[in-house]
Design a protein around this motif. Structure first.
Motif, PDB file in Angstrom:
ATOM      1  N   LEU B  48       0.824  -1.213   0.000  1.00 52.96           N
ATOM      2  CA  LEU B  48       0.000   0.000   0.000  1.00 52.96           C
ATOM      3  C   LEU B  48       0.856   1.259   0.000  1.00 52.96           C
ATOM      4  CD1 LEU B  48      -2.903  -0.987   2.422  1.00 52.96           C
ATOM      5  CD2 LEU B  48      -2.896  -1.008  -0.085  1.00 52.96           C
ATOM      6  N   ILE B  49       1.919   1.258   0.796  1.00 55.43           N
ATOM      7  CA  ILE B  49       2.792   2.434   0.801  1.00 55.43           C
ATOM      8  C   ILE B  49       3.533   2.516  -0.545  1.00 55.43           C
ATOM      9  CG2 ILE B  49       4.798   1.319   1.913  1.00 55.43           C
ATOM     10  CD1 ILE B  49       3.556   4.896   2.655  1.00 55.43           C
ATOM     11  N   PHE B  51       2.194   1.598  -3.430  1.00 56.72           N
ATOM     12  CA  PHE B  51       1.177   2.159  -4.333  1.00 56.72           C
ATOM     13  C   PHE B  51       1.191   3.675  -4.197  1.00 56.72           C
ATOM     14  CE2 PHE B  51      -3.330   3.356  -5.127  1.00 56.72           C
ATOM     15  CZ  PHE B  51      -3.497   2.831  -6.400  1.00 56.72           C
ATOM     16  N   SER B  52       1.191   4.129  -2.949  1.00 58.08           N
ATOM     17  CA  SER B  52       1.220   5.562  -2.664  1.00 58.08           C
ATOM     18  C   SER B  52       2.491   6.205  -3.229  1.00 58.08           C
ATOM     19  CB  SER B  52       1.135   5.743  -1.147  1.00 58.08           C
ATOM     20  OG  SER B  52       1.294   7.076  -0.773  1.00 58.08           O
ATOM     21  N   LYS B  53       3.619   5.570  -3.027  1.00 55.39           N
ATOM     22  CA  LYS B  53       4.892   6.114  -3.510  1.00 55.39           C
ATOM     23  C   LYS B  53       4.975   6.124  -5.034  1.00 55.39           C
ATOM     24  CE  LYS B  53       7.847   5.069   0.484  1.00 55.39           C
ATOM     25  NZ  LYS B  53       8.907   4.188   1.029  1.00 55.39           N
ATOM     26  N   ARG B  55       2.414   6.372  -7.126  1.00 57.20           N
ATOM     27  CA  ARG B  55       1.567   7.482  -7.575  1.00 57.20           C
ATOM     28  C   ARG B  55       2.294   8.808  -7.417  1.00 57.20           C
ATOM     29  NH1 ARG B  55      -4.357   5.869  -7.577  1.00 57.20           N
ATOM     30  NH2 ARG B  55      -4.888   7.912  -6.783  1.00 57.20           N
ATOM     31  N   GLN B  56       2.932   8.961  -6.269  1.00 57.81           N
ATOM     32  CA  GLN B  56       3.593  10.225  -5.969  1.00 57.81           C
ATOM     33  C   GLN B  56       4.788  10.450  -6.907  1.00 57.81           C
ATOM     34  OE1 GLN B  56       2.161  12.336  -4.461  1.00 57.81           O
ATOM     35  NE2 GLN B  56       3.398  13.554  -3.072  1.00 57.81           N
ATOM     36  N   PHE B 124      -5.301  -3.321  -7.209  1.00 59.19           N
ATOM     37  CA  PHE B 124      -4.674  -2.255  -7.989  1.00 59.19           C
ATOM     38  C   PHE B 124      -3.777  -2.878  -9.032  1.00 59.19           C
ATOM     39  CE2 PHE B 124      -2.261  -2.340  -3.849  1.00 59.19           C
ATOM     40  CZ  PHE B 124      -1.153  -3.028  -4.311  1.00 59.19           C
TER      41      PHE B 124
END
Lengths: 239, 239
Positions: B48-49, B51-53, B55-56, B124
Protein backbone atom coordinates in the motif's frame (compact mmCIF):
# COMPACT_ATOMS: atom_id res chain seq x y z
CA UNK A 1 5.55 23.00 6.17
CA UNK A 2 5.62 22.21 9.90
CA UNK A 3 1.82 22.52 10.25
CA UNK A 4 1.25 19.80 7.64
CA UNK A 5 3.74 17.53 9.35
CA UNK A 6 2.03 18.13 12.69
CA UNK A 7 -1.38 17.29 11.26
CA UNK A 8 -0.04 14.09 9.71
CA UNK A 9 1.57 13.03 12.98
CA UNK A 10 -1.76 13.50 14.78
CA UNK A 11 -3.59 11.45 12.17
CA UNK A 12 -0.96 8.73 12.53
CA UNK A 13 -1.23 8.79 16.33
CA UNK A 14 -5.03 8.60 16.22
CA UNK A 15 -4.86 5.41 14.12
CA UNK A 16 -7.88 6.37 12.04
CA UNK A 17 -8.91 3.53 9.75
CA UNK A 18 -10.96 5.36 7.19
CA UNK A 19 -10.74 9.00 6.24
CA UNK A 20 -10.76 11.28 3.25
CA UNK A 21 -8.81 14.52 3.28
CA UNK A 22 -9.75 17.59 1.29
CA UNK A 23 -7.50 20.62 1.34
CA UNK A 24 -7.98 24.11 0.00
CA UNK A 25 -5.74 26.30 -2.11
CA UNK A 26 -4.04 28.34 0.60
CA UNK A 27 -1.28 30.55 -0.68
CA UNK A 28 -0.84 28.21 -3.64
CA UNK A 29 -4.03 28.11 -5.65
CA UNK A 30 -5.90 31.23 -4.54
CA UNK A 31 -3.68 34.05 -5.79
CA UNK A 32 -3.38 32.67 -9.32
CA UNK A 33 -7.06 31.66 -9.52
CA UNK A 34 -7.95 35.20 -8.48
CA UNK A 35 -5.52 36.86 -10.87
CA UNK A 36 -7.00 35.02 -13.85
CA UNK A 37 -10.62 35.10 -12.60
CA UNK A 38 -10.96 31.35 -13.01
CA UNK A 39 -14.05 31.12 -10.79
CA UNK A 40 -15.96 33.42 -13.14
CA UNK A 41 -15.56 31.00 -16.05
CA UNK A 42 -13.88 31.28 -19.43
CA UNK A 43 -14.14 34.81 -20.80
CA UNK A 44 -10.81 35.66 -22.44
CA UNK A 45 -8.03 33.52 -23.97
CA UNK A 46 -5.30 34.54 -21.53
CA UNK A 47 -7.26 32.74 -18.80
CA UNK A 48 -6.20 29.41 -20.28
CA UNK A 49 -2.65 29.73 -19.02
CA UNK A 50 -4.13 30.87 -15.70
CA UNK A 51 -6.28 27.74 -15.59
CA UNK A 52 -3.14 25.69 -16.23
CA UNK A 53 -1.17 27.60 -13.57
CA UNK A 54 -3.96 27.26 -11.00
CA UNK A 55 -4.11 23.51 -11.53
CA UNK A 56 -0.36 23.27 -11.26
CA UNK A 57 -0.27 25.35 -8.07
CA UNK A 58 -2.81 22.99 -6.50
CA UNK A 59 -0.79 19.97 -7.57
CA UNK A 60 2.32 21.51 -5.96
CA UNK A 61 0.54 21.99 -2.63
CA UNK A 62 -1.04 18.55 -2.87
CA UNK A 63 2.40 17.04 -3.48
CA UNK A 64 3.79 18.60 -0.29
CA UNK A 65 0.89 17.25 1.72
CA UNK A 66 1.12 13.72 0.35
CA UNK A 67 4.89 13.72 0.80
CA UNK A 68 4.26 14.44 4.49
CA UNK A 69 1.96 11.41 4.75
CA UNK A 70 4.42 9.14 2.97
CA UNK A 71 7.17 10.35 5.28
CA UNK A 72 5.13 8.95 8.20
CA UNK A 73 4.55 5.73 6.28
CA UNK A 74 0.85 6.52 5.81
CA UNK A 75 -0.48 5.34 2.44
CA UNK A 76 -2.11 8.40 0.95
CA UNK A 77 -2.73 9.18 -2.70
CA UNK A 78 -3.67 12.26 -4.65
CA UNK A 79 -7.09 12.14 -6.33
CA UNK A 80 -7.47 15.09 -8.71
CA UNK A 81 -11.03 16.38 -8.59
CA UNK A 82 -10.61 17.98 -12.02
CA UNK A 83 -9.87 14.59 -13.57
CA UNK A 84 -13.30 13.14 -12.74
CA UNK A 85 -15.62 16.03 -11.83
CA UNK A 86 -17.25 18.58 -14.13
CA UNK A 87 -19.30 21.28 -12.46
CA UNK A 88 -22.36 23.08 -13.79
CA UNK A 89 -22.23 26.81 -13.04
CA UNK A 90 -19.72 26.03 -10.33
CA UNK A 91 -21.84 23.33 -8.67
CA UNK A 92 -21.15 19.62 -8.42
CA UNK A 93 -23.91 17.48 -9.87
CA UNK A 94 -23.78 13.71 -9.92
CA UNK A 95 -20.30 12.31 -9.80
CA UNK A 96 -18.62 8.96 -9.61
CA UNK A 97 -17.16 8.30 -6.17
CA UNK A 98 -16.02 4.77 -7.00
CA UNK A 99 -12.31 5.56 -6.97
CA UNK A 100 -12.50 7.22 -3.54
CA UNK A 101 -14.60 4.36 -2.14
CA UNK A 102 -12.25 1.70 -3.46
CA UNK A 103 -9.21 3.52 -2.06
CA UNK A 104 -10.87 3.60 1.36
CA UNK A 105 -11.67 -0.08 0.99
CA UNK A 106 -7.96 -0.81 0.52
CA UNK A 107 -7.03 1.26 3.58
CA UNK A 108 -5.56 4.09 1.54
CA UNK A 109 -6.21 7.76 2.38
CA UNK A 110 -7.55 9.66 -0.65
CA UNK A 111 -6.43 13.29 -0.62
CA UNK A 112 -8.52 15.65 -2.73
CA UNK A 113 -8.52 19.42 -2.93
CA UNK A 114 -10.25 22.51 -4.19
CA UNK A 115 -9.45 22.62 -7.89
CA UNK A 116 -9.87 24.47 -11.16
CA UNK A 117 -12.35 22.22 -12.94
CA UNK A 118 -14.17 22.10 -16.26
CA UNK A 119 -17.68 23.48 -16.13
CA UNK A 120 -20.39 22.41 -18.54
CA UNK A 121 -21.84 25.91 -18.57
CA UNK A 122 -18.94 28.29 -17.89
CA UNK A 123 -16.13 26.42 -19.67
CA UNK A 124 -14.27 26.14 -16.40
CA UNK A 125 -14.71 27.24 -12.82
CA UNK A 126 -13.42 26.78 -9.29
CA UNK A 127 -14.67 23.87 -7.22
CA UNK A 128 -14.04 24.82 -3.62
CA UNK A 129 -12.73 22.28 -1.17
CA UNK A 130 -15.72 23.15 1.04
CA UNK A 131 -18.26 22.18 -1.59
CA UNK A 132 -16.30 19.03 -2.32
CA UNK A 133 -16.16 18.01 1.35
CA UNK A 134 -19.91 18.18 1.65
CA UNK A 135 -20.54 16.30 -1.60
CA UNK A 136 -18.05 13.57 -0.64
CA UNK A 137 -19.52 13.21 2.86
CA UNK A 138 -22.93 12.58 1.29
CA UNK A 139 -21.61 10.22 -1.39
CA UNK A 140 -19.64 8.20 1.15
CA UNK A 141 -22.21 8.28 3.97
CA UNK A 142 -19.59 9.86 6.20
CA UNK A 143 -20.30 10.07 9.92
CA UNK A 144 -18.54 13.32 10.46
CA UNK A 145 -16.63 16.18 8.92
CA UNK A 146 -13.75 17.87 10.73
CA UNK A 147 -13.11 21.38 9.45
CA UNK A 148 -9.57 22.52 10.22
CA UNK A 149 -9.13 26.27 10.21
CA UNK A 150 -6.87 28.94 11.74
CA UNK A 151 -9.44 30.14 14.31
CA UNK A 152 -10.87 28.15 17.21
CA UNK A 153 -14.25 27.59 15.57
CA UNK A 154 -17.35 29.52 14.67
CA UNK A 155 -17.69 32.93 16.34
CA UNK A 156 -20.58 35.30 16.55
CA UNK A 157 -18.33 37.86 14.86
CA UNK A 158 -14.96 37.81 13.08
CA UNK A 159 -12.46 37.03 15.87
CA UNK A 160 -9.60 38.51 13.86
CA UNK A 161 -11.28 41.92 13.82
CA UNK A 162 -13.36 41.88 16.99
CA UNK A 163 -11.61 40.68 20.18
CA UNK A 164 -15.03 40.51 21.89
CA UNK A 165 -16.22 37.86 19.42
CA UNK A 166 -17.49 34.79 21.28
CA UNK A 167 -16.78 31.19 20.27
CA UNK A 168 -19.91 29.16 19.62
CA UNK A 169 -19.12 25.76 21.19
CA UNK A 170 -22.23 23.89 20.11
CA UNK A 171 -24.97 24.77 17.70
CA UNK A 172 -27.82 22.99 15.94
CA UNK A 173 -28.37 23.26 12.23
CA UNK A 174 -31.50 25.34 12.75
CA UNK A 175 -29.75 27.78 15.05
CA UNK A 176 -26.88 27.96 12.58
CA UNK A 177 -29.24 28.87 9.78
CA UNK A 178 -30.81 31.45 12.07
CA UNK A 179 -27.58 33.29 12.79
CA UNK A 180 -26.07 32.88 9.30
CA UNK A 181 -27.01 36.46 8.48
CA UNK A 182 -24.96 37.69 11.43
CA UNK A 183 -21.75 35.71 10.91
CA UNK A 184 -20.59 37.76 7.95
CA UNK A 185 -17.95 36.65 5.51
CA UNK A 186 -14.56 36.01 7.10
CA UNK A 187 -11.99 38.55 6.04
CA UNK A 188 -9.17 36.19 5.13
CA UNK A 189 -8.53 36.40 1.38
CA UNK A 190 -10.39 33.40 0.05
CA UNK A 191 -11.71 33.37 -3.53
CA UNK A 192 -13.97 30.49 -2.60
CA UNK A 193 -15.65 31.96 0.43
CA UNK A 194 -14.26 32.05 3.98
CA UNK A 195 -16.13 30.87 7.07
CA UNK A 196 -19.57 31.95 5.88
CA UNK A 197 -19.02 30.10 2.60
CA UNK A 198 -17.89 27.02 4.51
CA UNK A 199 -21.11 26.99 6.53
CA UNK A 200 -23.26 27.39 3.42
CA UNK A 201 -21.52 24.42 1.83
CA UNK A 202 -21.75 22.23 4.92
CA UNK A 203 -25.52 22.62 5.31
CA UNK A 204 -26.43 19.85 2.82
CA UNK A 205 -24.26 17.39 4.76
CA UNK A 206 -25.63 18.58 8.13
CA UNK A 207 -29.16 18.13 6.82
CA UNK A 208 -28.39 14.46 6.19
CA UNK A 209 -27.12 13.96 9.73
CA UNK A 210 -23.39 14.31 9.19
CA UNK A 211 -21.81 15.80 12.34
CA UNK A 212 -19.48 18.75 11.79
CA UNK A 213 -16.69 19.87 14.09
CA UNK A 214 -14.74 23.03 13.37
CA UNK A 215 -11.34 23.18 15.05
CA UNK A 216 -8.14 25.13 15.04
CA UNK A 217 -5.27 22.87 14.03
CA UNK A 218 -3.22 23.71 17.11
CA UNK A 219 -1.24 20.96 18.80
CA UNK A 220 -3.36 17.95 19.74
CA UNK A 221 -6.73 19.39 18.77
CA UNK A 222 -7.00 17.28 15.64
CA UNK A 223 -5.80 14.21 17.52
CA UNK A 224 -8.33 14.76 20.30
CA UNK A 225 -11.11 15.39 17.81
CA UNK A 226 -10.29 12.21 15.92
CA UNK A 227 -10.37 10.37 19.25
CA UNK A 228 -13.74 11.94 20.14
CA UNK A 229 -12.19 13.67 23.13
CA UNK A 230 -13.34 17.01 24.46
CA UNK A 231 -11.63 19.81 22.57
CA UNK A 232 -12.10 23.54 21.95
CA UNK A 233 -14.05 24.12 18.74
CA UNK A 234 -17.55 24.32 17.34
CA UNK A 235 -19.74 21.23 17.15
CA UNK A 236 -22.65 21.42 14.70
CA UNK A 237 -25.39 18.79 14.68
CA UNK A 238 -28.58 18.34 12.78
CA UNK A 239 -30.61 18.79 15.96
CA UNK B 1 15.37 18.16 -17.68
CA UNK B 2 16.73 19.55 -20.96
CA UNK B 3 15.03 16.87 -23.08
CA UNK B 4 11.59 17.84 -21.78
CA UNK B 5 12.29 21.49 -22.48
CA UNK B 6 13.40 20.64 -26.00
CA UNK B 7 10.25 18.63 -26.68
CA UNK B 8 8.08 21.46 -25.40
CA UNK B 9 9.88 24.00 -27.58
CA UNK B 10 9.28 21.83 -30.63
CA UNK B 11 5.59 21.49 -29.81
CA UNK B 12 5.39 25.27 -29.40
CA UNK B 13 7.17 25.85 -32.71
CA UNK B 14 4.91 23.41 -34.55
CA UNK B 15 1.82 25.35 -33.39
CA UNK B 16 -0.23 22.19 -32.94
CA UNK B 17 -3.84 23.01 -32.14
CA UNK B 18 -5.02 19.80 -30.63
CA UNK B 19 -2.94 17.16 -28.94
CA UNK B 20 -2.91 14.88 -25.93
CA UNK B 21 0.34 13.90 -24.28
CA UNK B 22 0.90 10.65 -22.42
CA UNK B 23 4.18 10.03 -20.68
CA UNK B 24 5.60 6.95 -19.04
CA UNK B 25 7.25 6.47 -15.69
CA UNK B 26 10.89 6.74 -16.67
CA UNK B 27 13.25 6.75 -13.73
CA UNK B 28 10.44 8.07 -11.53
CA UNK B 29 7.62 5.54 -11.46
CA UNK B 30 9.24 2.32 -12.66
CA UNK B 31 11.73 1.53 -9.89
CA UNK B 32 9.21 1.96 -7.08
CA UNK B 33 6.42 0.16 -8.97
CA UNK B 34 8.82 -2.70 -9.54
CA UNK B 35 10.08 -2.79 -5.94
CA UNK B 36 6.54 -3.11 -4.58
CA UNK B 37 5.22 -5.34 -7.41
CA UNK B 38 2.31 -2.99 -8.05
CA UNK B 39 1.59 -4.41 -11.52
CA UNK B 40 0.89 -7.83 -10.00
CA UNK B 41 -1.95 -6.49 -7.87
CA UNK B 42 -2.53 -6.30 -4.14
CA UNK B 43 -0.99 -9.27 -2.36
CA UNK B 44 0.61 -8.00 0.87
CA UNK B 45 -0.08 -4.93 3.07
CA UNK B 46 3.32 -3.31 2.61
CA UNK B 47 2.39 -2.76 -1.05
CA UNK B 48 0.00 0.00 0.00
CA UNK B 49 2.79 2.43 0.80
CA UNK B 50 4.41 1.35 -2.48
CA UNK B 51 1.18 2.16 -4.33
CA UNK B 52 1.22 5.56 -2.66
CA UNK B 53 4.89 6.11 -3.51
CA UNK B 54 4.43 5.03 -7.12
CA UNK B 55 1.57 7.48 -7.57
CA UNK B 56 3.59 10.22 -5.97
CA UNK B 57 6.63 9.49 -8.16
CA UNK B 58 4.43 9.82 -11.25
CA UNK B 59 2.98 13.08 -9.99
CA UNK B 60 6.52 14.40 -9.47
CA UNK B 61 7.53 13.60 -13.05
CA UNK B 62 4.22 14.93 -14.36
CA UNK B 63 4.81 18.18 -12.48
CA UNK B 64 8.20 18.70 -14.12
CA UNK B 65 6.72 18.14 -17.55
CA UNK B 66 3.79 20.50 -17.05
CA UNK B 67 6.08 23.13 -15.54
CA UNK B 68 8.06 23.00 -18.80
CA UNK B 69 4.90 23.65 -20.82
CA UNK B 70 3.84 26.53 -18.60
CA UNK B 71 7.31 28.01 -18.90
CA UNK B 72 6.71 28.27 -22.66
CA UNK B 73 3.28 29.74 -22.05
CA UNK B 74 1.55 26.61 -23.32
CA UNK B 75 -1.66 25.81 -21.42
CA UNK B 76 -1.26 22.23 -20.31
CA UNK B 77 -2.89 20.48 -17.39
CA UNK B 78 -2.32 17.24 -15.55
CA UNK B 79 -5.10 14.66 -15.87
CA UNK B 80 -4.52 11.82 -13.42
CA UNK B 81 -5.54 8.52 -15.03
CA UNK B 82 -5.96 6.93 -11.59
CA UNK B 83 -8.61 9.50 -10.65
CA UNK B 84 -11.04 8.40 -13.38
CA UNK B 85 -9.92 4.99 -14.66
CA UNK B 86 -10.24 1.60 -13.01
CA UNK B 87 -8.73 -1.33 -14.85
CA UNK B 88 -9.87 -4.94 -14.87
CA UNK B 89 -6.92 -7.33 -14.63
CA UNK B 90 -4.72 -4.52 -15.82
CA UNK B 91 -6.86 -3.67 -18.86
CA UNK B 92 -8.85 -0.52 -19.52
CA UNK B 93 -12.52 -1.17 -20.14
CA UNK B 94 -15.00 1.58 -20.84
CA UNK B 95 -13.97 4.93 -19.52
CA UNK B 96 -15.21 8.48 -19.56
CA UNK B 97 -13.12 10.67 -21.87
CA UNK B 98 -15.29 13.77 -21.38
CA UNK B 99 -12.69 15.70 -19.36
CA UNK B 100 -9.98 15.12 -21.97
CA UNK B 101 -12.34 16.06 -24.82
CA UNK B 102 -13.50 19.24 -23.12
CA UNK B 103 -9.92 20.28 -22.38
CA UNK B 104 -9.06 19.84 -26.06
CA UNK B 105 -12.15 21.85 -26.96
CA UNK B 106 -10.85 24.75 -24.88
CA UNK B 107 -7.42 24.56 -26.52
CA UNK B 108 -5.73 23.10 -23.46
CA UNK B 109 -3.21 20.25 -23.70
CA UNK B 110 -4.18 17.34 -21.41
CA UNK B 111 -1.13 15.53 -20.09
CA UNK B 112 -1.73 11.99 -18.85
CA UNK B 113 0.68 9.28 -17.86
CA UNK B 114 1.17 5.66 -17.01
CA UNK B 115 -0.15 5.31 -13.48
CA UNK B 116 -0.77 3.02 -10.55
CA UNK B 117 -4.52 2.55 -10.76
CA UNK B 118 -7.25 0.71 -8.92
CA UNK B 119 -8.21 -2.60 -10.49
CA UNK B 120 -11.61 -4.19 -10.04
CA UNK B 121 -10.07 -7.64 -9.99
CA UNK B 122 -6.54 -7.23 -8.60
CA UNK B 123 -7.14 -4.40 -6.12
CA UNK B 124 -4.67 -2.26 -7.99
CA UNK B 125 -2.40 -2.56 -10.97
CA UNK B 126 -0.25 -0.59 -13.38
CA UNK B 127 -1.84 1.08 -16.37
CA UNK B 128 0.95 1.59 -18.87
CA UNK B 129 1.17 4.81 -20.83
CA UNK B 130 1.22 2.66 -23.97
CA UNK B 131 -2.13 1.07 -23.24
CA UNK B 132 -3.54 4.47 -22.35
CA UNK B 133 -2.30 6.07 -25.58
CA UNK B 134 -4.09 3.49 -27.66
CA UNK B 135 -7.32 3.71 -25.66
CA UNK B 136 -7.32 7.52 -25.81
CA UNK B 137 -6.61 7.54 -29.55
CA UNK B 138 -9.68 5.37 -30.07
CA UNK B 139 -11.90 7.34 -27.69
CA UNK B 140 -10.89 10.65 -29.28
CA UNK B 141 -10.83 9.47 -32.89
CA UNK B 142 -7.22 10.59 -33.11
CA UNK B 143 -5.62 10.76 -36.56
CA UNK B 144 -2.20 9.75 -35.41
CA UNK B 145 -0.01 8.68 -32.55
CA UNK B 146 3.60 9.80 -32.28
CA UNK B 147 5.66 7.46 -30.13
CA UNK B 148 8.76 9.21 -28.76
CA UNK B 149 11.51 6.83 -27.71
CA UNK B 150 15.30 6.77 -27.30
CA UNK B 151 15.97 4.76 -30.45
CA UNK B 152 15.32 5.84 -34.06
CA UNK B 153 12.26 3.62 -34.48
CA UNK B 154 11.42 -0.03 -34.87
CA UNK B 155 14.34 -2.31 -35.67
CA UNK B 156 14.47 -5.91 -36.80
CA UNK B 157 16.58 -6.55 -33.69
CA UNK B 158 17.48 -4.65 -30.52
CA UNK B 159 19.73 -1.81 -31.80
CA UNK B 160 21.27 -1.38 -28.34
CA UNK B 161 22.62 -4.93 -28.41
CA UNK B 162 23.06 -5.58 -32.12
CA UNK B 163 24.81 -2.87 -34.18
CA UNK B 164 23.69 -4.67 -37.35
CA UNK B 165 20.01 -4.14 -36.47
CA UNK B 166 18.17 -2.41 -39.32
CA UNK B 167 15.66 0.37 -38.92
CA UNK B 168 12.23 -0.42 -40.37
CA UNK B 169 11.17 2.85 -42.03
CA UNK B 170 7.68 1.85 -43.06
CA UNK B 171 5.56 -1.13 -42.22
CA UNK B 172 1.95 -2.16 -42.55
CA UNK B 173 -0.05 -3.52 -39.66
CA UNK B 174 -0.12 -6.99 -41.22
CA UNK B 175 3.64 -7.05 -41.73
CA UNK B 176 4.10 -5.77 -38.19
CA UNK B 177 2.01 -8.61 -36.83
CA UNK B 178 4.04 -11.00 -38.96
CA UNK B 179 7.39 -9.96 -37.54
CA UNK B 180 6.22 -9.44 -33.97
CA UNK B 181 7.70 -12.76 -32.95
CA UNK B 182 11.13 -11.60 -34.10
CA UNK B 183 11.29 -8.16 -32.47
CA UNK B 184 11.82 -9.47 -28.97
CA UNK B 185 11.32 -7.44 -25.85
CA UNK B 186 13.53 -4.37 -25.64
CA UNK B 187 16.13 -4.66 -22.92
CA UNK B 188 15.61 -1.29 -21.28
CA UNK B 189 14.23 -1.80 -17.77
CA UNK B 190 10.52 -1.25 -18.27
CA UNK B 191 7.99 -2.89 -15.94
CA UNK B 192 5.29 -2.14 -18.48
CA UNK B 193 6.85 -3.67 -21.54
CA UNK B 194 9.46 -2.05 -23.79
CA UNK B 195 9.18 -1.80 -27.56
CA UNK B 196 7.43 -5.13 -28.04
CA UNK B 197 4.85 -4.16 -25.43
CA UNK B 198 4.36 -0.81 -27.13
CA UNK B 199 3.58 -2.51 -30.44
CA UNK B 200 1.12 -4.91 -28.82
CA UNK B 201 -0.72 -1.98 -27.24
CA UNK B 202 -0.76 0.08 -30.45
CA UNK B 203 -2.36 -2.63 -32.57
CA UNK B 204 -5.97 -1.82 -31.53
CA UNK B 205 -5.47 1.81 -32.62
CA UNK B 206 -3.74 0.78 -35.86
CA UNK B 207 -6.62 -1.56 -36.64
CA UNK B 208 -8.98 1.43 -36.51
CA UNK B 209 -6.85 3.39 -38.97
CA UNK B 210 -4.82 5.53 -36.57
CA UNK B 211 -1.40 6.22 -38.10
CA UNK B 212 1.57 5.57 -35.83
CA UNK B 213 5.01 7.13 -36.13
CA UNK B 214 7.84 6.06 -33.86
CA UNK B 215 10.65 8.59 -33.54
CA UNK B 216 13.72 9.34 -31.53
CA UNK B 217 13.26 12.65 -29.74
CA UNK B 218 16.47 14.10 -31.11
CA UNK B 219 16.55 17.75 -32.12
CA UNK B 220 13.86 18.65 -34.63
CA UNK B 221 12.49 15.17 -35.19
CA UNK B 222 9.37 15.79 -33.15
CA UNK B 223 8.90 19.20 -34.80
CA UNK B 224 9.27 17.71 -38.28
CA UNK B 225 6.93 14.86 -37.45
CA UNK B 226 4.29 17.25 -36.12
CA UNK B 227 4.67 19.24 -39.37
CA UNK B 228 4.33 16.05 -41.45
CA UNK B 229 7.83 16.50 -42.82
CA UNK B 230 10.10 13.65 -43.77
CA UNK B 231 11.97 12.40 -40.73
CA UNK B 232 13.91 9.32 -39.63
CA UNK B 233 11.64 6.90 -37.81
CA UNK B 234 9.15 4.10 -38.32
CA UNK B 235 5.78 4.77 -39.92
CA UNK B 236 3.10 2.16 -39.27
CA UNK B 237 -0.17 2.20 -41.19
CA UNK B 238 -3.18 -0.05 -41.29
CA UNK B 239 -2.40 -1.03 -44.90
Amino acid sequence: MPSIRMIVKEILKAEIKSMVIVHGGGSYGHPVAKEFRIAAGYNYPNQLIGFSKTRQAMMALNKLIIDAFIQENLSAVSVQPSAFLITNKGRIGEFDSTVVKKLLGLGIIPILFGDAVLDSNLGFSILSGDQLVSALALALNAKRIIVCVDVDGLYNDDPKLNPQAELIKEITLNDLKGIMGNIGASKTVDVTGGMYGKMVELIPALEKGVRVKIINTRINRLYKTLKNKDVIGTEIRME
